[in-house]
Motif scaffolding. Structure first.
Motif, PDB file in Angstrom:
ATOM      1  N   ASP A  12      83.236  56.298  75.554  1.00 58.83           N
ATOM      2  CA  ASP A  12      82.912  54.937  75.170  1.00 58.83           C
ATOM      3  C   ASP A  12      82.517  54.810  73.634  1.00 58.83           C
ATOM      4  O   ASP A  12      83.455  55.433  73.011  1.00 58.83           O
ATOM      5  CB  ASP A  12      81.744  54.152  75.986  1.00 58.83           C
ATOM      6  N   ALA A  13      81.553  54.404  73.220  1.00 59.80           N
ATOM      7  CA  ALA A  13      81.119  54.553  71.816  1.00 59.80           C
ATOM      8  C   ALA A  13      80.764  55.954  71.477  1.00 59.80           C
ATOM      9  O   ALA A  13      80.477  56.821  72.021  1.00 59.80           O
ATOM     10  CB  ALA A  13      80.095  53.679  71.372  1.00 59.80           C
ATOM     11  N   SER A  38      88.153  52.301  67.782  1.00 56.98           N
ATOM     12  CA  SER A  38      87.346  51.909  66.433  1.00 56.98           C
ATOM     13  C   SER A  38      86.567  52.848  65.996  1.00 56.98           C
ATOM     14  O   SER A  38      86.034  52.811  64.975  1.00 56.98           O
ATOM     15  CB  SER A  38      86.525  50.509  66.857  1.00 56.98           C
ATOM     16  N   ASP A  39      86.038  54.195  66.867  1.00 56.99           N
ATOM     17  CA  ASP A  39      85.315  54.778  66.619  1.00 56.99           C
ATOM     18  C   ASP A  39      85.863  56.364  66.151  1.00 56.99           C
ATOM     19  O   ASP A  39      85.083  57.191  65.871  1.00 56.99           O
ATOM     20  CB  ASP A  39      84.396  55.102  67.680  1.00 56.99           C
ATOM     21  N   LYS A  40      87.329  56.529  65.858  1.00 57.63           N
ATOM     22  CA  LYS A  40      87.697  57.736  66.208  1.00 57.63           C
ATOM     23  C   LYS A  40      87.467  58.609  64.849  1.00 57.63           C
ATOM     24  O   LYS A  40      87.474  59.660  64.810  1.00 57.63           O
ATOM     25  CB  LYS A  40      89.119  57.661  66.220  1.00 57.63           C
ATOM     26  N   GLU A  41      87.185  57.664  63.630  1.00 55.97           N
ATOM     27  CA  GLU A  41      86.898  58.295  62.449  1.00 55.97           C
ATOM     28  C   GLU A  41      85.399  58.745  62.328  1.00 55.97           C
ATOM     29  O   GLU A  41      84.928  59.463  61.346  1.00 55.97           O
ATOM     30  CB  GLU A  41      87.038  57.398  61.310  1.00 55.97           C
ATOM     31  N   ILE A  42      84.683  58.341  63.187  1.00 57.97           N
ATOM     32  CA  ILE A  42      83.126  58.850  63.022  1.00 57.97           C
ATOM     33  C   ILE A  42      83.033  60.379  63.290  1.00 57.97           C
ATOM     34  O   ILE A  42      83.541  61.003  64.093  1.00 57.97           O
ATOM     35  CB  ILE A  42      82.358  58.052  64.134  1.00 57.97           C
ATOM     36  N   ALA A  43      82.326  60.959  62.383  1.00 56.31           N
ATOM     37  CA  ALA A  43      81.873  62.265  62.412  1.00 56.31           C
ATOM     38  C   ALA A  43      83.177  63.108  61.651  1.00 56.31           C
ATOM     39  O   ALA A  43      83.352  64.381  61.770  1.00 56.31           O
ATOM     40  CB  ALA A  43      81.478  63.143  63.549  1.00 56.31           C
ATOM     41  N   ASP A  44      84.204  62.369  61.201  1.00 57.28           N
ATOM     42  CA  ASP A  44      85.334  63.376  60.576  1.00 57.28           C
ATOM     43  C   ASP A  44      84.795  63.931  59.293  1.00 57.28           C
ATOM     44  O   ASP A  44      83.948  63.349  58.477  1.00 57.28           O
ATOM     45  CB  ASP A  44      86.342  62.023  59.707  1.00 57.28           C
ATOM     46  N   GLY A  45      85.273  64.930  59.115  1.00 54.66           N
ATOM     47  CA  GLY A  45      84.673  65.874  58.138  1.00 54.66           C
ATOM     48  C   GLY A  45      83.481  66.745  58.222  1.00 54.66           C
ATOM     49  O   GLY A  45      82.952  67.619  57.504  1.00 54.66           O
ATOM     50  N   ILE A  68      76.908  57.324  79.908  1.00 55.75           N
ATOM     51  CA  ILE A  68      77.201  57.239  81.430  1.00 55.75           C
ATOM     52  C   ILE A  68      78.570  56.318  81.489  1.00 55.75           C
ATOM     53  O   ILE A  68      79.202  56.187  82.485  1.00 55.75           O
ATOM     54  CB  ILE A  68      76.227  56.582  82.295  1.00 55.75           C
ATOM     55  N   TRP A  69      79.040  55.903  80.223  1.00 56.83           N
ATOM     56  CA  TRP A  69      80.009  54.730  80.275  1.00 56.83           C
ATOM     57  C   TRP A  69      81.328  55.493  79.925  1.00 56.83           C
ATOM     58  O   TRP A  69      81.511  56.474  78.923  1.00 56.83           O
ATOM     59  CB  TRP A  69      79.573  53.576  79.326  1.00 56.83           C
ATOM     60  N   VAL A  70      82.245  54.911  80.531  1.00 57.56           N
ATOM     61  CA  VAL A  70      83.734  55.343  80.327  1.00 57.56           C
ATOM     62  C   VAL A  70      84.274  53.854  80.102  1.00 57.56           C
ATOM     63  O   VAL A  70      84.613  53.230  80.861  1.00 57.56           O
ATOM     64  CB  VAL A  70      84.627  56.093  81.485  1.00 57.56           C
ATOM     65  N   GLY A  71      84.290  53.733  78.730  1.00 60.88           N
ATOM     66  CA  GLY A  71      84.995  52.106  78.399  1.00 60.88           C
ATOM     67  C   GLY A  71      83.746  51.306  79.084  1.00 60.88           C
ATOM     68  O   GLY A  71      82.426  51.466  78.755  1.00 60.88           O
ATOM     69  N   GLY A  75      80.847  55.635  84.570  1.00 62.96           N
ATOM     70  CA  GLY A  75      81.754  56.879  85.224  1.00 62.96           C
ATOM     71  C   GLY A  75      81.521  58.257  84.680  1.00 62.96           C
ATOM     72  O   GLY A  75      82.423  59.073  85.508  1.00 62.96           O
ATOM     73  N   THR A  76      80.708  58.529  83.647  1.00 62.22           N
ATOM     74  CA  THR A  76      80.754  59.966  83.235  1.00 62.22           C
ATOM     75  C   THR A  76      80.144  61.042  84.361  1.00 62.22           C
ATOM     76  O   THR A  76      80.534  62.227  84.326  1.00 62.22           O
ATOM     77  CB  THR A  76      80.125  60.072  81.861  1.00 62.22           C
ATOM     78  N   GLY A  77      79.142  60.372  85.267  1.00 63.41           N
ATOM     79  CA  GLY A  77      78.414  61.205  86.144  1.00 63.41           C
ATOM     80  C   GLY A  77      79.367  61.673  87.127  1.00 63.41           C
ATOM     81  O   GLY A  77      79.413  62.923  87.646  1.00 63.41           O
ATOM     82  N   LYS A  78      80.355  61.055  87.550  1.00 60.68           N
ATOM     83  CA  LYS A  78      81.584  61.470  88.692  1.00 60.68           C
ATOM     84  C   LYS A  78      82.282  62.429  87.864  1.00 60.68           C
ATOM     85  O   LYS A  78      82.490  63.604  88.438  1.00 60.68           O
ATOM     86  CB  LYS A  78      82.293  60.229  89.111  1.00 60.68           C
ATOM     87  N   LEU A  79      82.635  62.398  86.802  1.00 60.68           N
ATOM     88  CA  LEU A  79      83.225  63.429  85.949  1.00 60.68           C
ATOM     89  C   LEU A  79      82.526  64.766  85.874  1.00 60.68           C
ATOM     90  O   LEU A  79      83.119  65.686  86.103  1.00 60.68           O
ATOM     91  CB  LEU A  79      83.653  62.879  84.425  1.00 60.68           C
ATOM     92  N   ALA A  80      81.567  64.395  85.438  1.00 61.57           N
ATOM     93  CA  ALA A  80      80.428  65.705  85.249  1.00 61.57           C
ATOM     94  C   ALA A  80      80.345  66.484  86.570  1.00 61.57           C
ATOM     95  O   ALA A  80      80.336  67.602  86.643  1.00 61.57           O
ATOM     96  CB  ALA A  80      79.051  65.455  84.732  1.00 61.57           C
TER      97      ALA A  80
END
Length: 437
Positions: A12-13, A38-45, A68-71, A75-80
């Motif tokens: 998510d974010a 919208s967040d993909k550039e965060i932590a670039d570099g 815990i959010w997938v969008g 849902g991340t609990g199920k993935l984990a």
């Protein structure tokens, strides 16, 4: 510790960039995946990125989910859980622990089932029924949205009137403005006291010591005034398991072990001389709580998460005093206004008056050819921390570091940690909650 491979995942974010950066600086191989465009550039570099986190699963020694959010869905609990079943070492929850945050009614049931005292509470899907309930049971209440809009923090309303009349007025306003989206909400009795969160790291089998105790500052302005934000700052300290822990999170150890939960779990409470009353769970990292916790680690962060994900005792060593984190933000935080952000904050340069970066942590920031800049669209570029033998010393260090930062239009709360100094600490100590278990 030999170099390990860490995969950090934001579905998510983008929230976990600073931890990924710290693990990378310790010499480990890091890849960071960000889902939100919208967040993909965060932590670039700052940290290496990947465009396909699932393709990196076999590469990674440890996989870390940041929320815990997938969008818009939980849902991340199920993935984990599924990844752990496939033999991966994962920091993340389960469907049931995700539900502790997403479903406040379920969270209260779990607490009650494990002999934890809770405040009177009731859930509603109909505004009229809730208004009738308050009129028939006059008292101060807290309105807590459920489901999709619960992350809109400004919708949490803490009632002030003893007869609940202001809560009735707010419910009527919410029905008109948010009735199409607010499908449910909880009314919880309001009590007076000290608000404190009990936070523990769980390795799938047991809690890791020491335990973290932190104090959130959610309102935008000093003095706890203004709209609610995700968080404007945090103060904290670490301690051995004590009475406050044993009355709350300590009672959930068996539940968490049955779930195989791995990660940070936080239970925010109101405490007074009559008892301890849990308010809400954060079954994931808190922000900027994890940044401040990471700053207070005196043993390596990478080693900690590597051991935690494998069900081992990380032998965590932490700073023994007090810690303070201050979120430095830009317009229009905490609101969404693209025009305001474009005019005042997008790509804003972060300038430092000194060469030191001690206690400076990235949030929504990027590094472009050595120049730190604001990134994303939320207006939260930095978290600045301080440590000291007293809360006052920790505050002094944090705010001294902020004084060396120049960003046009920056703002922050200047009272983080003052509540402890002004009496919260004395009250908790006098009530006996911070003494031995």
């Amino acid at each position: 510790m030999d170099s390990k491979r860490f995969l950090f995942v934001s579905l998510d974010a983008a929230l976990i960039g600073d931890v990924a950066w710290q693990v990378s600086r310790e010499g480990h191989d890091v890849k960071y995946y960000i889902e939100a465009e919208s967040d993909k550039e965060i932590a670039d570099g700052f940290v290496p990125k990947t465009d396909d986190w699932e393709a990196e699963l076999e590469w990674a020694d440890v996989i870390v989910f940041d929320d815990i959010w997938v969008g818009s869905e939980v849902g991340t609990g199920k993935l984990a859980e599924d990844l752990r079943e496939d033999g991966h070492a994962v920091v993340g929850g389960t469907p049931n622990t995700d539900r502790l945050e997403e479903d406040r009614g379920y969270a209260m049931e779990v607490l009650e089932d494990h002999d934890v005292t809770t405040l009177d509470h009731r859930e509603f899907s109909d505004f009229g029924a809730a208004i009738d309930y308050v009129n028939e049971n006059p008292a101060p209440y807290v309105i807590k949205p459920l489901g999709e809009v619960q992350n809109v923090k400004r919708l949490v309303y803490v009632g002030r009137e003893d007869d609940g009349s202001d809560v009735v007025d707010v419910l009527r306003a919410y029905e008109k403005a948010w009735g199409h989206r607010m499908k449910g909400f909880q009314l919880q009795r309001r009590v007076e006291g000290v608000e404190v969160a009990v936070c523990g790291f769980f390795n799938g089998n047991e809690f890791v010591e020491p335990i973290n105790f932190n104090f959130e500052h959610k309102k935008l302005f000093p003095g706890n005034i203004g709209p609610s934000t995700g968080e404007m700052g945090t103060s904290m300290f670490w301690a051995d398991p004590n009475d406050l822990f044993e009355r709350t999170l300590g009672k959930l150890a068996d539940f968490l072990a049955e779930e195989g939960y791995v990660g940070s779990i936080d239970l925010n409470c109101i405490v007074n001389d009559n008892g301890v009353y849990p308010l809400e769970f954060t079954p994931r990292f808190g922000y900027p709580t994890i940044t401040l916790q990471e700053e207070s680690f005196e043993s390596p962060t990478g080693q900690f998460f590597y051991d935690l994900a494998r069900g081992e005792d990380p032998n965590l060593q932490v700073h023994q005093g007090y810690q303070v984190a201050v979120r430095v933000v830009l317009p229009p935080f905490p609101f969404d206004d693209e025009k305001t952000y474009d005019e005042n904050s997008r790509n804003a340069a972060v300038v430092f008056d000194t060469d030191s970066r001690e206690g400076i942590h990235i949030e929504d920031a990027k590094n472009v050819d050595g120049q730190w800049r604001a990134a994303g669209e939320s207006g939260m570029p930095l978290v600045v921390t301080g440590k000291g033998e007293t809360m006052g010393a920790a505050r002094e260090q944090a705010y001294g570091r902020i004084d060396d930062i120049v960003i046009p239009n920056l703002y922050y709360r200047d009272d983080i940690g003052e509540r402890w100094i002004d009496g919260d600490g004395d009250r908790l100590l006098s009530w006996g909650y911070l003494g031995p278990a």
